[in-house]
Design an enzyme around this catalytic site. Structure first.
Site, mmCIF file in Angstrom:
data_model
loop_
_atom_site.group_PDB
_atom_site.id
_atom_site.type_symbol
_atom_site.label_atom_id
_atom_site.label_comp_id
_atom_site.label_asym_id
_atom_site.label_seq_id
_atom_site.Cartn_x
_atom_site.Cartn_y
_atom_site.Cartn_z
ATOM 1 N N GLU A 172 1.674 -95.751 27.996
ATOM 2 C CA GLU A 172 0.927 -94.512 27.665
ATOM 3 C C GLU A 172 1.095 -94.132 26.195
ATOM 4 O OE1 GLU A 172 2.235 -91.634 30.620
ATOM 5 O OE2 GLU A 172 0.695 -92.394 31.976
ATOM 6 N N GLU A 363 -1.044 -97.774 36.992
ATOM 7 C CA GLU A 363 -0.460 -96.586 37.623
ATOM 8 C C GLU A 363 -1.552 -95.762 38.302
ATOM 9 O OE1 GLU A 363 2.007 -94.009 35.244
ATOM 10 O OE2 GLU A 363 2.876 -95.712 34.179
#
Ligand code: BGP
Length: 463
Positions: A172, A363
């Site tokens: 991320e 995810e």
């Protein structure tokens, strides 16, 4: 055809700092997540004074990984995502020689995965920058970290070249903007006002990623190495033009990172940001060339929810989670994450249209307050969440999206990143451990365990 390809990667994802525990074992150094609660920096004196700290022990995956991986393979996983904890390999981050005990642990871990028929999907840094690189060098704002990261990558690529074929650089990376301490090891006092440090850190991470991509292809020719972003969806709160434009611009704050790393150059819209926020990047000779020559092979991303942009909300400069007004058409989890399976299809199409390169959902999942009743956990809410999201993922594949795989976030209960607690549980496997570290540590299969096993057995047909 609404089916997943026959070699679709089905599995689950965790992160070293949220699962391994053993935070000082076998020579491991301290990383920034070891001194932050909920990804927010908590100075040493608060954390090391004996106050229980969930991630310091987590679910002790460092010692229980054989048992836990066996449970994962019981669901038919053909892959498993986790991170290498950088500070296990280079405890301070700037050593010349790696820590053999740390290397050995991941040797054993990846061997266990491969023996169970699970491809390791490895995150090179999942918010796990060695704290010394923050204290001594000021984190990713200092381009010295490019050298240290490249050294780390070279060691792990050479060590695991026969065990690992799927890599991604920074977890991320776009969260350099919203959680700059965890994602960029940026000093909290520097992020209240300055965009300079966030974009400079981002630039150094872009260069580091490109160098890692180059090294990976040289050392492990058959490997795939991707970038990884947090890309839950963003909608305009209304059809008011200011809401629509703002949502587009807020989305760009994230897509800026994948634009650079997937396309290999800085997008022109960034120039206005740099002017308006007085950003003057230190770009060294060769930086832009390596970014262009070694882009990411695929885009890995996390998708949990969608939120909406309402006129007047900040685009750049705010710190904290994904902001947004509630969408009146959506339900939400106990933590207020709005559940939007159609948004998942929307984002998959959005990203594939933008890059025309493979995507990988690394995810997706539902955090909830699961209750152990005897030895059972009835988590139909999680089955409903997953069923609807996998259905929409299949629609996206039928729309033409080239999707590599799906690793459900948190297949076993681990410490939540955003809350720093065990209470927010994602797993198909329950771990009897609470926020204070109390409990037997025993593992229990939730109702969703058998359900996900059937999904994988049928390659996504039996939902
Ligand atoms: C992502 C992180 C993961 C994971 C996930 C769920 O941002 O990459 O580490 O934690 O969020 O978030 P949380 O654990 O806060 O529910």
């Amino acid at each position: 055809m609404k089916t997943f390809k026959k070699d679709f990667l089905w599995g689950g994802a965790i992160a070293a700092n949220q699962a391994e525990g053993a935070y000082l074992e076998d020579g491991k150094g301290i990383n920034v997540t070891d001194v932050s609660r909920g990804l927010v920096y908590e100075p040493d004196e608060k954390v090391i004074d004996g106050k229980f700290y969930p991630t310091h022990e987590a679910i002790d995956f460092y010692h229980t990984y054989k048992e836990d991986l066996k449970l994962m393979s019981g669901m038919g996983f053909n892959c498993f995502r986790t991170s290498i904890s950088w500070a296990r390999i280079f405890p301070h981050g700037d050593e010349n020689e790696p820590n053999e005990a740390g290397l050995k642990f991941y040797d054993d871990l990846f061997n266990e995965m491969n023996e169970l028929g699970m491809e390791p999907i490895v995150t090179i840094s999942h918010y796990e920058t060695p704290l010394h690189l923050y204290d001594e060098y000021g984190g990713w704002e200092n381009r010295k970290l490019i050298e240290f990261f490249t050294r780390y990558c070279k060691v792990i690529f050479q060590r695991y070249k026969d065990q690992v074929r799927y890599w991604m650089t920074f977890n991320e990376i776009n969260n350099v903007h919203t959680i700059p301490f965890a994602a960029g090891a940026i000093k909290p006092e520097k992020t209240d006002h300055s965009m300079q440090c966030r974009f400079q850190a981002a630039h150094n991470m872009f260069v580091a990623s490109s160098k890692a991509n180059k090294l990976c292809h040289e050392i492990i020719p058959e490997a795939k190495i991707g970038c990884m972003l947090s890309l839950s969806g963003i909608y305009p709160h209304t059809c008011k033009p200011e809401d629509v434009l703002g949502a587009y611009q807020l989305r760009r704050r994230s897509l800026f990172f994948s634009d650079v790393m997937m396309r290999g150059y800085y997008p022109s819209y960034a120039n206005r940001w740099f002017e308006e926020h007085h950003v003057h990047l230190d770009i060294q000779p060769g930086d832009l060339e390596i970014i262009k020559e070694y882009p990411s092979d695929y885009l890995g991303f996390s998708y949990y929810r969608t939120t909406t942009y309402k006129d007047g909300m900040p685009i750049l400069g705010h710190t904290g989670g994904l902001i947004g007004e509630k969408n009146p058409y959506l339900k939400e989890t106990p933590w207020g994450w709005q559940i939007d399976p159609i948004g998942f299809r929307y984002v998959l199409n959005e990203l594939y249209d933008r890059y025309q390169k493979p995507l990988f959902v690394v995810e997706n999942g539902m955090g909830n307050v699961d209750v152990l009743e005897g030895d059972q956990i009835h988590d139909n809410y999680r089955i409903d969440y997953l069923r609807s999201h996998i259905q929409q993922m299949k629609e996206a594949v039928a729309d033409g999206v080239d999707l590599m795989g799906y690793t459900y976030w948190g297949p076993i209960d681990i410490v939540s990143a955003g809350t720093g607690e065990m209470k927010k549980r994602y797993g198909f496997i329950y771990v009897d451990r609470d926020n204070d570290g109390k409990g037997t540590g025993k593992r229990y299969k939730k109702d969703s365990y058998e359900w996900y096993k059937k999904v994988i057995e049928s390659n996504g047909e039996e939902l």
